[in-house]
Design an enzyme around this catalytic site. Structure first.
Site, PDB file in Angstrom:
ATOM      1  CG  HIS A   1      -4.520 -11.698  -2.285  1.00  0.00           C
ATOM      2  ND1 HIS A   1      -5.112 -11.249  -3.451  1.00  0.00           N
ATOM      3  CD2 HIS A   1      -4.464 -10.622  -1.467  1.00  0.00           C
ATOM      4  CE1 HIS A   1      -5.402  -9.966  -3.331  1.00  0.00           C
ATOM      5  NE2 HIS A   1      -5.011  -9.562  -2.136  1.00  0.00           N
ATOM      6  CB  THR A   2      -0.266 -17.363  -0.781  1.00  0.00           C
ATOM      7  OG1 THR A   2      -0.172 -18.647  -0.166  1.00  0.00           O
ATOM      8  CG2 THR A   2       1.025 -16.601  -0.522  1.00  0.00           C
TER       9      THR A   2
ATOM     10  CG  HIS B   1      -2.143  -0.882   0.993  1.00  0.00           C
ATOM     11  ND1 HIS B   1      -3.429  -0.476   1.273  1.00  0.00           N
ATOM     12  CD2 HIS B   1      -2.252  -2.148   0.528  1.00  0.00           C
ATOM     13  CE1 HIS B   1      -4.278  -1.450   0.988  1.00  0.00           C
ATOM     14  NE2 HIS B   1      -3.578  -2.483   0.541  1.00  0.00           N
TER      15      HIS B   1
END
EC number: 1.11.1.11
Length: 279
Positions: free
Chosen positions: A158-159, A39
């Site tokens: 995202h694992t 982010h």
């Protein structure tokens, strides 16, 4: 303010790496540290040369935006390390935290070159909307200067972790073991929806799009290839808006060369698989 990457700074970086490894392992906070790194860097605009991996997410104006909900905890964790190593820039600290988060959970080693400057104010910049599809992903990632293969490889992050209702209106992990970095994100995508596991519209877009889909199949089949591709794309992400110093230690140079070779291998494999399917 410019960062002077001298021998002492490099020593501080290595000490920071050790402290991050200990903190992330003891707090089980790898997912949120990886999210923080993403982010902070994901605000980059390649045309305007604004945003990027510059530590701006520490400012309340940026941290309090809806897509950054929950990241105040990661910023606080990093402050504990920053207190021990005040010379290290926030920009370097946040990106090193993301690198270490991947490594301590079993993922690939990601070359890290220090020297990022800290921003003095919050960045603008949209981040991916989980309710959108492939065109949305391409628009955002191309704004950052990233490619289709980067979109798919970085989605494999995202694992790690899970979505939280209070942060994103979604709930649940993407994989069976959200504290292990592996290729199971892609395996689960190809299996279809599984009770208890999350698949967002942006995840399903990787299956539906004809240019994304071959990468998903390759990474589900070959974890080593995914790790190589992920390391390449994560390094690119971590250096958005950052021009690494021209003179860097030879060890870092060798790592970067290794990443370039790995990139060539990934691209060759994708082309080879595509040619086989076309026969």
């Amino acid at each position: 303010m410019a960062v002077n990457v001298d021998a002492e700074y490099l020593k501080e970086i290595e000490k920071t790496r050790r402290d991050l490894r200990a903190l992330i392992s003891s707090r089980n906070c790898a997912p949120i540290m990886l999210r923080l790194a993403w982010h902070d860097a994901g605000t980059y605009d390649a045309k305007k040369k604004t945003g990027g991996a510059n530590g701006s997410i520490r400012f309340k104006e940026e941290l309090n935006r809806p897509h950054n909900k929950g990241l105040e905890k990661a910023v606080a964790f990093c402050e504990e390390v920053k207190a021990k190593h005040p010379r290290v820039s926030y920009a370097d600290l946040y990106q090193l935290a993301g690198v270490v988060a991947v490594e301590v959970t079993g993922g690939p080693a990601i070359p890290f070159t220090p020297g990022r400057k800290d921003a003095d104010s919050a960045d603008d910049g949209e981040l991916p909307n989980p309710n959108e599809g492939a065109s949305h992903l391409r628009t955002l990632f191309s704004r950052m200067g990233l490619l289709d293969r980067d979109i798919v490889a970085l989605s494999g992050g995202h694992t790690l972790g899970r979505a939280h209702k209070e942060r994103s209106d979604f709930e649940g992990p993407w994989t069976q073991d959200p504290l292990k970095f592996d290729n199971s994100y892609f395996v689960e995508l190809l299996k279809g929806e599984t009770p208890g596991l999350l698949q967002l519209k942006t995840d399903k877009a990787l299956l539906d799009d004809p240019k994304f889909h071959p990468f998903v199949k390759l990474y589900a089949k070959d974890e080593d290839m995914f790790f190589k591709a992920y390391a390449i794309s994560h390094k690119k992400l971590s250096e958005l808006g950052f021009n690494p110093p021209r003179r860097i230690p030879s060890a870092v140079t060798q790592q970067t060369l290794g990443i370039a070779v790995a990139a060539a291998v990934v691209i060759f494999t994708i082309c080879y698989e595509a040619s086989r399917r076309g026969k």
